[in-house]
Write a protein that holds these residues in place. Structure first.
Motif, PDB file in Angstrom:
ATOM      1  N   ALA A 117     -27.511   4.255  22.621  1.00  0.00           N
ATOM      2  CA  ALA A 117     -28.372   3.141  22.244  1.00  0.00           C
ATOM      3  C   ALA A 117     -29.615   3.064  23.118  1.00  0.00           C
ATOM      4  O   ALA A 117     -30.727   2.849  22.624  1.00  0.00           O
ATOM      5  N   LYS A 118     -29.449   3.245  24.426  1.00  0.00           N
ATOM      6  CA  LYS A 118     -30.600   3.195  25.333  1.00  0.00           C
ATOM      7  C   LYS A 118     -31.603   4.299  24.995  1.00  0.00           C
ATOM      8  O   LYS A 118     -32.817   4.065  25.000  1.00  0.00           O
ATOM      9  N   MET A 119     -31.096   5.486  24.694  1.00  0.00           N
ATOM     10  CA  MET A 119     -31.982   6.593  24.341  1.00  0.00           C
ATOM     11  C   MET A 119     -32.748   6.286  23.059  1.00  0.00           C
ATOM     12  O   MET A 119     -33.954   6.525  22.962  1.00  0.00           O
ATOM     13  N   ALA A 120     -32.048   5.735  22.063  1.00  0.00           N
ATOM     14  CA  ALA A 120     -32.694   5.409  20.792  1.00  0.00           C
ATOM     15  C   ALA A 120     -33.745   4.323  20.967  1.00  0.00           C
ATOM     16  O   ALA A 120     -34.861   4.423  20.432  1.00  0.00           O
ATOM     17  N   LEU A 121     -33.410   3.280  21.725  1.00  0.00           N
ATOM     18  CA  LEU A 121     -34.358   2.186  21.934  1.00  0.00           C
ATOM     19  C   LEU A 121     -35.560   2.639  22.754  1.00  0.00           C
ATOM     20  O   LEU A 121     -36.684   2.179  22.540  1.00  0.00           O
ATOM     21  N   MET A 122     -35.320   3.546  23.685  1.00  0.00           N
ATOM     22  CA  MET A 122     -36.417   4.077  24.492  1.00  0.00           C
ATOM     23  C   MET A 122     -37.386   4.873  23.620  1.00  0.00           C
ATOM     24  O   MET A 122     -38.604   4.813  23.802  1.00  0.00           O
ATOM     25  N   ASN A 123     -36.845   5.619  22.655  1.00  0.00           N
ATOM     26  CA  ASN A 123     -37.670   6.482  21.815  1.00  0.00           C
ATOM     27  C   ASN A 123     -38.378   5.734  20.693  1.00  0.00           C
ATOM     28  O   ASN A 123     -39.529   6.034  20.372  1.00  0.00           O
ATOM     29  N   GLN A 124     -37.706   4.757  20.084  1.00  0.00           N
ATOM     30  CA  GLN A 124     -38.277   4.096  18.903  1.00  0.00           C
ATOM     31  C   GLN A 124     -38.635   2.635  19.111  1.00  0.00           C
ATOM     32  O   GLN A 124     -39.182   1.991  18.226  1.00  0.00           O
ATOM     33  N   GLY A 125     -38.334   2.102  20.296  1.00  0.00           N
ATOM     34  CA  GLY A 125     -38.660   0.714  20.560  1.00  0.00           C
ATOM     35  C   GLY A 125     -37.615  -0.233  20.002  1.00  0.00           C
ATOM     36  O   GLY A 125     -36.623   0.186  19.400  1.00  0.00           O
ATOM     37  N   LEU A 126     -37.840  -1.524  20.213  1.00  0.00           N
ATOM     38  CA  LEU A 126     -36.873  -2.523  19.777  1.00  0.00           C
ATOM     39  C   LEU A 126     -36.935  -2.741  18.268  1.00  0.00           C
ATOM     40  O   LEU A 126     -38.011  -2.784  17.690  1.00  0.00           O
ATOM     41  N   PRO A 127     -35.773  -2.926  17.634  1.00  0.00           N
ATOM     42  CA  PRO A 127     -35.754  -3.314  16.227  1.00  0.00           C
ATOM     43  C   PRO A 127     -35.997  -4.820  16.127  1.00  0.00           C
ATOM     44  O   PRO A 127     -36.032  -5.522  17.149  1.00  0.00           O
ATOM     45  N   ASP A 128     -36.149  -5.316  14.919  1.00  0.00           N
ATOM     46  CA  ASP A 128     -36.230  -6.769  14.753  1.00  0.00           C
ATOM     47  C   ASP A 128     -34.881  -7.422  15.014  1.00  0.00           C
ATOM     48  O   ASP A 128     -34.801  -8.504  15.580  1.00  0.00           O
ATOM     49  N   VAL A 129     -33.819  -6.736  14.579  1.00  0.00           N
ATOM     50  CA  VAL A 129     -32.460  -7.245  14.790  1.00  0.00           C
ATOM     51  C   VAL A 129     -31.608  -6.143  15.412  1.00  0.00           C
ATOM     52  O   VAL A 129     -31.563  -5.023  14.898  1.00  0.00           O
ATOM     53  N   LEU A 130     -30.942  -6.459  16.518  1.00  0.00           N
ATOM     54  CA  LEU A 130     -30.008  -5.545  17.155  1.00  0.00           C
ATOM     55  C   LEU A 130     -28.603  -6.101  16.978  1.00  0.00           C
ATOM     56  O   LEU A 130     -28.306  -7.198  17.440  1.00  0.00           O
ATOM     57  N   VAL A 131     -27.759  -5.344  16.289  1.00  0.00           N
ATOM     58  CA  VAL A 131     -26.359  -5.728  16.121  1.00  0.00           C
ATOM     59  C   VAL A 131     -25.566  -5.034  17.227  1.00  0.00           C
ATOM     60  O   VAL A 131     -25.605  -3.813  17.350  1.00  0.00           O
TER      61      VAL A 131
END
Length: 222
Positions: A49-63
Motif C-alpha cells: 500500500a505504501k508503495m502504491a500510494l507513493m507512486n500514484q498519490g492519495l485516492p479520494d477514498v482509502l478502504v
C-alpha cells in the motif's frame, strides 16, 4: 449508519488495502457495477500500500483493513495523515474493542464497516455515502460510539493524545529507551507518562498494563 457532513464532497477514486482476495474482489465488483467511483487498485499489505500510494498519490477514498500480514492498518493511517492532500478513510474490520471505538470517535476516519457485511447493496451504500461527503458507520459501531461518547471511560477523559500515542508501545512491552527515541522524548518524560497511565487505569504493574492493553486492543499500532 451515521451521516455527518465533513468529508471532501464529490469523491471519485477508491483504493483498497485488504489481504483477503475475496473481500477485495467483492469491493471491486461493487465499484465496477453500479458505482460512480473509479477503482484505482488494491494492496494486500502495508508495504504494498505504501508503495502504491507513493507512486500514484492519495485516492479520494482509502478502504483500510486493520489486520494485515505485515502489521496493523493503523500504521498506514498514520502514514496517510502525513501525506499532503485530502483522503477519506473507511475502516473495515470485524474487531470490536475500546481501542477501535476510541479511534472511530477521534475524527481520524470517515467511516467503518463491519467486515461481516457481505451484501453488495450495503457496501455500495457505504461507498456512495462517503462519496457524497458524509460519514458512514455500520450500526454495530454506531451503538458502541454512542455509548462511548455518552459515558466515556475515565481514561478517555484523563489521557491526552500524547499519552495515547505512547500507550501501544507500553502495552507491547517496548523498552523505555526505544519509546523515547521513537518519539524524541526524554527518559523522564516516558517514565512520567507510564506512571500516569498506571494511575489513570488503576493498575499496579506493567504486567497488568500489558494484559489490559491486549484485552482492549491497545497492543496494536495506533
Amino acid at each position: 449508519m451515521n451521516a455527518l457532513s465533513s468529508s471532501p464532497v464529490g469523491l471519485k477514486s477508491i483504493f483498497v488495502v485488504e489481504d483477503s482476495q475475496a473481500v477485495a474482489r467483492l469491493m471491486h465488483d461493487v465499484v465496477a457495477h453500479g458505482s460512480s467511483m473509479e477503482w484505482l487498485g488494491a494492496a494486500g499489505s502495508i508495504r504494498e500500500a505504501k508503495m502504491a500510494l507513493m507512486n500514484q498519490g492519495l485516492p479520494d477514498v482509502l478502504v483500510l483493513d486493520l489486520k494485515l500480514p505485515d502489521g496493523d492498518g493503523r500504521e498506514l493511517l498514520s502514514y496517510v495523515e502525513e501525506m499532503a492532500g485530502q483522503c477519506a478513510v473507511l475502516i473495515i474490520t470485524g474487531v470490536h474493542n475500546s481501542a477501535l471505538t476510541h479511534l472511530l470517535c477521534s475524527g481520524r476516519v470517515d467511516g467503518a464497516v463491519d467486515k461481516l457485511i457481505t451484501d453488495v447493496k450495503d457496501w455500495r451504500l457505504a461507498f456512495e455515502v462517503l462519496r457524497s461527503g458524509r460519514h458512514y458507520f455500520s450500526t454495530s459501531f454506531v451503538d458502541e460510539m454512542r455509548e462511548f461518547r455518552d459515558s466515556p471511560p475515565n481514561w478517555a477523559v484523563e489521557l491526552s493524545e500524547a499519552d495515547f500515542a505512547l500507550l501501544p508501545e507500553f502495552v507491547r512491552g517496548d523498552p523505555d529507551e526505544q519509546i523515547a527515541e521513537n518519539h524524541q522524548l526524554s527518559p523522564d518524560q516516558i517514565k512520567a507518562c507510564r506512571e500516569k497511565l498506571m494511575r489513570v487505569l488503576g493498575l499496579e504493574s506493567m504486567a497488568e498494563l500489558i494484559l489490559w492493553g491486549r484485552r482492549t486492543g491497545w497492543d496494536l499500532v495506533m
